[in-house]
Scaffold this active site. Structure first.
Site, mmCIF file in Angstrom:
data_model
loop_
_atom_site.group_PDB
_atom_site.id
_atom_site.type_symbol
_atom_site.label_atom_id
_atom_site.label_comp_id
_atom_site.label_asym_id
_atom_site.label_seq_id
_atom_site.Cartn_x
_atom_site.Cartn_y
_atom_site.Cartn_z
ATOM 1 N N GLU A 104 -6.686 -24.296 25.712
ATOM 2 C CA GLU A 104 -7.054 -25.390 24.800
ATOM 3 C C GLU A 104 -8.498 -25.831 25.025
ATOM 4 O OE1 GLU A 104 -5.249 -26.164 22.313
ATOM 5 O OE2 GLU A 104 -3.462 -25.077 22.956
ATOM 6 N N HIS A 160 5.514 -20.101 10.061
ATOM 7 C CA HIS A 160 4.282 -19.895 9.315
ATOM 8 C C HIS A 160 4.532 -19.511 7.854
ATOM 9 C CE1 HIS A 160 3.221 -19.692 13.522
ATOM 10 N NE2 HIS A 160 1.943 -19.798 13.221
HETATM 11 O O1 X8Z Z 1 1.324 -20.547 15.867
HETATM 12 C C1 X8Z Z 1 0.846 -20.394 16.962
HETATM 13 C C2 X8Z Z 1 0.251 -21.584 17.694
HETATM 14 C C3 X8Z Z 1 -0.646 -22.356 16.805
HETATM 15 S S1 X8Z Z 1 -2.097 -21.522 16.443
HETATM 16 C C4 X8Z Z 1 1.381 -22.477 18.164
HETATM 17 N N1 X8Z Z 1 0.889 -19.195 17.580
HETATM 18 C C5 X8Z Z 1 1.491 -18.001 16.964
HETATM 19 C C6 X8Z Z 1 3.008 -18.068 16.914
HETATM 20 O O2 X8Z Z 1 3.586 -19.009 17.487
HETATM 21 O O3 X8Z Z 1 3.632 -17.200 16.301
HETATM 22 C C7 X8Z Z 1 0.294 -18.893 18.883
HETATM 23 C C8 X8Z Z 1 0.709 -17.478 19.157
HETATM 24 C C9 X8Z Z 1 1.058 -16.873 17.848
HETATM 25 ZN ZN ZN Z 2 -5.200 -21.832 20.506
#
Ligand code: X8Z
Ligand code: ZN
Length: 656
Positions: free
Chosen positions: A384, A511
């Site tokens: 971070e 997502h």
């Molecule tokens: O979504 C995220 C973070 C926020 S950028 C929590 N990541 C991806 C996931 O969880 O699928 C970090 C690693 C990949």
């Molecule tokens: Zn990050």
């Protein structure tokens, strides 16, 4: 034949998918008649001030809610977010009056281009509001999903949430029936209820993109990479990683076969999605107990040492700051130390996910983390804090350039820092790991954990947006089938039970309903190793890459400063050149270099395996084929009775 289909076509599919999509010209994008440089300058100055002010207000309201989750704070946050959306819409309309491709000043032209080609402000108000509303409803639905436990005597029988319940069970349970139950619950309770909203969202997102000048929303998502050959580059890097992935996959499958037996895992087949320690099977580090090469060797975990030395959360943050200042990067301001949230408050509800904040006023930067004294949290702090360093370094850029050089840079750079910190050599240097760092067994165990996180993740990171691009381009008719087609193609993973078009399994990943791009994580994965390798090269590291530690290297710090200061003001390939390496673009070579010792080890472990990778059969694809294709495919195959029998049984079991 199924075997050829699944093993020979991945790259071909990538090319066919949307290969021409990046080869678009700016002439198609919205533009107006105004070529006046002075007016463009005035508009962008005003935009800069306005956008920075609104960003400050939205960030403050979001921070207040994230660190004190009351209804009042939520309402205030939503108010500010709505004002921001309004501002963006008005600004977009003004920007679209400029003939931006003909603006002679390259810096102004680029800012106008970024402003016009991002977002959905081209929509009429009604649809603009509708899509925002749909996304916020889907996010809310996702957040409120509750599932039932495996055993009905559990106290919270039907009240399990994703974090921590689902994660905890997927990580720790070794009962395949329980894992299957949780997997099914989560997928059945996320996708189907959101399907109608998701289809409408796809429709409006495509309309928005077309009104801006793109052929569909997938093309708009890819346009951000500003690269005609972007997809070709992605395909080439995956072709390079695939052999390593298949060796890892084969080794892991053997261990899972030994653990769960032939009823759960076929010795040459794809792996079912529920036994890899993660609800999305996206990274496999939580099954390290099953796959660790040398289980009697000491593991790299310095939590006990942190506790023994009396570390506090504050001291962990100070240690991370010292890592960055040792590279010659910026110390943190008094505001940072005063305003950040380092520990979980006892008297109020907070969002505990670690995050780094830029309040857009060049003064206020904060971290939020409910820190516990553990190694994992120490690593997260370093990650971070790299985001904070990035914010500090590009703070003098105009608002529109205050971001990573492409969407993968922030995450890639932060993870490159972590490669240097979560590393036996570094932890030894800072006095937290006092064992010998040089045994073969420790190194293989370490590389295995890293591979379960990074190599296992690569195909997942790649396919999520492949799927989304396909849906935007080809429609929603067979979207669940397409999801599993890609999962099998890239990851060698199948659903543990039959799926059909009533399901929508991609939505199980946040997502997708939250409208957050995902290709950036694949790009970040490559950049992470590219940046790390370049920094290690610059400081003269010649031993194995995974033993490199950039701590105290001013040379590494200078390169990092150059990259970060550029922000998004330049094409990301120009920024990559600042690494001073030979590669001119994305490359898998540094990742492969890092894992080379593990690859050699895996090849020895897999020497007696009949099949490196997976041999997909009709019964695998039958698990997710739409009903109609199942029947017609079987009818075409009447001379091949076995698959027909398998499909017939499958249909009887699952549909009657
Ligand atoms: O979504 C995220 C973070 C926020 S950028 C929590 N990541 C991806 C996931 O969880 O699928 C970090 C690693 C990949
Ligand atoms: Zn990050």
């Amino acid at each position: 034949m199924p075997f050829q289909y699944w093993t020979v076509t991945p790259l071909l599919m990538l090319f066919l998918n949307s290969g021409r999509a990046f080869a678009m010209s700016d002439a198609r994008i919205v533009q107006g008649p105004n070529k006046n440089l002075g007016e463009a300058l005035t508009f962008l100055r005003e935009y800069d001030t306005g956008a920075s002010n609104i960003c400050l207000k939205v960030s403050s309201a979001q921070w207040n809610y994230a660190t004190n989750m009351t209804d009042v704070n939520k309402r205030k946050m939503i108010e500010q977010q709505m004002l921001k959306a309004k501002f963006e819409k008005i600004s977009w309309k003004k920007a679209a009056l400029f003939d931006w491709p003909k603006i002679s000043d390259p810096l102004l032209k680029r800012q106008l281009k970024l402003l016009i080609t991002r977002g959905r402000a081209s929509l009429p108000d009604e649809k603009f509001n509708e899509i925002h509303h749909l996304i916020s409803e889907m996010k809310d639905m996702y957040l409120h999903v509750r599932i039932c436990a495996f055993n009905n005597y559990d106290t919270n029988y039907c009240d399990l949430v994703l974090d921590p319940d689902v994660h905890r069970i997927m990580e720790h349970s070794r009962n395949s029936d329980e894992l299957l139950h949780i997997w099914r619950e989560w997928h059945d309770k996320t996708g189907p209820p959101m399907k109608n909203k998701f289809m409408r969202y796809i429709q409006i997102a495509n309309q928005a993109s077309r009104m801006t000048g793109f052929v569909d929303a997938g093309e708009q998502m890819r346009y951000i990479y500003e690269e005609r050959d972007f997809e070709h580059e992605i395909a080439t890097t995956w072709r390079a990683i695939e052999p390593l992935y298949k060796e890892l996959f084969t080794y892991v499958r053997r261990r899972l076969y030994i653990k769960y037996g032939p009823d759960v895992v076929r010795p040459d087949g794809p792996i079912p999605a529920h036994i890899l320690g993660n609800i999305w099977a996206q990274e496999w580090s939580k099954i390290s107990d099953i796959v660790i090469p040398y289980s009697t060797e000491k593991q790299l975990d310095v939590t006990d040492e942190l506790l023994r030395q009396g570390f506090t959360p504050l001291r962990m943050f100070q240690m991370a700051e010292e890592f960055y200042t040792s590279l010659g990067l910026k110390p943190l301001s008094p505001e940072f130390w005063r305003n950040s949230l380092f520990e979980k408050p006892k008297n109020r509800k907070v969002q505990c996910t670690a995050s780094a904040w830029d309040f857009c006023n060049k003064i206020d930067y904060r971290l939020k983390q409910c820190t516990e004294v553990t190694m994992n949290d120490l690593i997260t702090i370093h990650h971070e804090m790299a985001h904070i360093q990035y914010y500090l370094q590009y703070s003098e850029q105009p608002y529109l350039y205050r971001d990573g050089a492409n969407p993968g840079f922030h995450e890639g750079l932060a993870n490159a820092m972590v490669l240097s910190v979560y590393n036996p050599v570094h932890l030894h240097r800072v006095g937290l790991f006092n064992n010998n760092t040089d045994t073969y067994e420790l190194n293989m165990n370490f590389l295995m954990i890293m591979a379960l996180r990074k190599v296992a993740y690569a195909p997942f990171a790649l396919l999520v947006d492949q799927w989304r691009y396909n849906v935007f381009k080809n429609g929603v008719r067979t979207m669940n089938f397409n999801w599993w087609e890609l999962r099998l193609l890239y990851q060698g993973i199948v659903p543990p039970i039959a799926r059909n078009e009533g399901h929508l399994d991609a939505v199980a990943k946040r997502h997708i309903p939250a409208d957050l791009p995902y290709m950036k994580y694949y790009v970040a994965l490559l950049l992470e190793f590219q940046i790390f390798d370049a920094l290690c090269g610059a400081m003269g590291h010649t031993a194995q890459l995974h033993t490199c530690d950039i701590y105290r290297s001013r040379e590494a710090g200078r390169i990092l400063t150059d990259i970060m200061q550029a922000g998004e003001s330049k094409h990301w390939k120009d920024v990559l050149r600042m690494l001073r390496t030979k590669t001119n673009g994305l490359s898998a070579e540094p990742l492969l270099k890092y894992f080379q010792p593990l690859l050699s080890w895996l090849k020895v472990q897999n020497r007696d395996e009949a099949f490196i990778g997976w041999n997909a059969k009709v019964e695998d694809t039958a698990l997710f084929q739409p009903l109609f294709s199942k029947i017609s495919g079987c009818a075409r195959n009447v001379f091949n009775t076995f698959p027909c029998v398998v499909i017939a049984i499958h249909l009887v079991v699952n549909y009657l």
